[in-house]
Design a protein around this motif. Structure first.
Motif, PDB file in Angstrom:
ATOM      1  N   ARG A  58      26.684  62.676  16.274  1.00 23.67           N
ATOM      2  CA  ARG A  58      26.557  62.732  17.730  1.00 23.67           C
ATOM      3  C   ARG A  58      27.869  63.182  18.374  1.00 23.67           C
ATOM      4  O   ARG A  58      28.315  62.632  19.378  1.00 23.67           O
ATOM      5  N   ASP A  60      28.510  65.809  20.047  1.00 22.30           N
ATOM      6  CA  ASP A  60      28.343  66.398  21.382  1.00 22.30           C
ATOM      7  C   ASP A  60      28.308  65.337  22.477  1.00 22.30           C
ATOM      8  O   ASP A  60      28.573  65.634  23.645  1.00 22.30           O
ATOM      9  N   GLU A  61      27.966  64.088  22.106  1.00 25.16           N
ATOM     10  CA  GLU A  61      27.823  63.033  23.096  1.00 25.16           C
ATOM     11  C   GLU A  61      28.951  62.005  23.070  1.00 25.16           C
ATOM     12  O   GLU A  61      29.024  61.148  23.947  1.00 25.16           O
ATOM     13  N   GLU A  99      38.754  69.562  22.847  1.00 30.42           N
ATOM     14  CA  GLU A  99      37.966  69.802  21.644  1.00 30.42           C
ATOM     15  C   GLU A  99      38.816  70.481  20.583  1.00 30.42           C
ATOM     16  O   GLU A  99      39.540  71.436  20.875  1.00 30.42           O
ATOM     17  N   GLU A 239      30.318  72.612  15.091  1.00 28.36           N
ATOM     18  CA  GLU A 239      30.652  71.389  15.818  1.00 28.36           C
ATOM     19  C   GLU A 239      32.158  71.268  16.033  1.00 28.36           C
ATOM     20  O   GLU A 239      32.955  71.855  15.293  1.00 28.36           O
ATOM     21  N   LYS A 240      32.521  70.479  17.029  1.00 32.09           N
ATOM     22  CA  LYS A 240      33.931  70.167  17.290  1.00 32.09           C
ATOM     23  C   LYS A 240      34.065  68.671  17.538  1.00 32.09           C
ATOM     24  O   LYS A 240      33.107  68.009  17.936  1.00 32.09           O
ATOM     25  N   ARG A 242      35.638  65.768  19.884  1.00 28.67           N
ATOM     26  CA  ARG A 242      36.028  65.663  21.287  1.00 28.67           C
ATOM     27  C   ARG A 242      36.933  64.443  21.469  1.00 28.67           C
ATOM     28  O   ARG A 242      36.556  63.314  21.119  1.00 28.67           O
TER      29      ARG A 242
END
Length: 262
Positions: A58, A60-61, A99, A239-240, A242
């Motif tokens: 997850r 991205d969230e 990021e 993906e990165k 964060r």
């Protein structure tokens, strides 16, 4: 906002974790370990590294912020004395998201394919004897490597194992991967490039072992033993990770403090 706090597990880190949980709950924030928007790690870089893998599905969230209770780290940049300040920022101040790129590792064997993400690095070694492997870059054979193994690192991980192997320190904002050799064999018969290679985002590195040896692959702090693999592919992941930033994060100052502090 939903948050969770992870700890290294020692008494100091656990006590700090409990304080942070209480402070944020008092501000009306909700603790949610299953779907956090913010993961606060207490311990060191290893604690944040573990949290990254725990929540890699997850990314991205979820954003990360680290508090170190030992030596100053590259990921954990807050200290225990700043907990109240950090908690106030989390509760009342919109944070800035930074990021950084990750490494995608695809391991192919005869009977399965595995995909992993690395924040720091991936290594490939033989279990007994030298590793002999084709090194393909962007679909073309670059060299045949002979030696102890290879390390493929992210810019974030360039200050870790990669640096110990003589690799370059790269700013973590660069979308690249770096390949560094481990004790390569170079003589009149066998020859490798002998220098670290930095590949851009659109280039893929494919390693294909040629000799009949058992292979050990590491992804960050995880060790994956494979009796036989047909290939290991590395590239900059889609993906990165964060990071939640509440103040400037001077990377080169951190490098100086970590390695050449006066």
């Amino acid at each position: 906002m939903k948050f969770t706090v992870t700890s290294r597990g020692d008494d100091i880190s656990n006590s700090l974790k409990n304080r942070i949980n209480q402070y944020l709950s008092d501000f009306g924030l909700k603790e949610d370990a299953s779907e956090p928007e913010l993961v606060i790690t207490v311990g060191g870089d290893g604690t944040l590294l573990q949290a990254f893998h725990d929540y890699s599905e997850r990314l991205d969230e979820t954003a990360f912020v680290g508090i170190h209770t030992g030596h100053l780290g590259f990921y954990a940049d807050w200290i225990p004395e700043e907990v109240e300040k950090l908690v106030t920022h989390i509760a009342k101040t919109p944070y800035h998201i930074v990021e950084y790129p990750l490494l995608e590792v695809i391991i192919k064997a005869k009977d399965k394919v595995e995909r992993h993400l690395a924040l720091n690095e991936c290594t490939i070694k033989s279990i007994g004897g030298s590793l002999v492997s084709n090194v393909d870059i962007k679909g073309d054979t670059f060299e045949i490597f002979r030696g102890d193994g290879l390390c493929i690192s992210t810019p974030s991980g360039s200050t870790a194992y990669n640096k110990a192997l003589g690799g370059a320190i790269l700013h973590p904002s660069l979308p690249t991967i770096q390949i560094s050799e481990m004790a390569s064999i170079n003589n009149r018969v066998y020859r490798t490039i002998g220098s670290p290679l930095v590949l851009p985002q659109h280039h893929t590195c494919l390693l294909k072992p040629l000799n009949d040896v058992d292979i050990q692959v590491t992804v960050d702090h995880y060790t994956l033993e494979h009796r036989r693999i047909t290939s290991l592919q590395c590239r900059v992941a889609d993906e990165k990770i964060r990071f939640a930033r509440f103040r400037p994060f001077p990377f080169w100052k951190r490098v100086k403090e970590s390695f050449i502090r006066e």
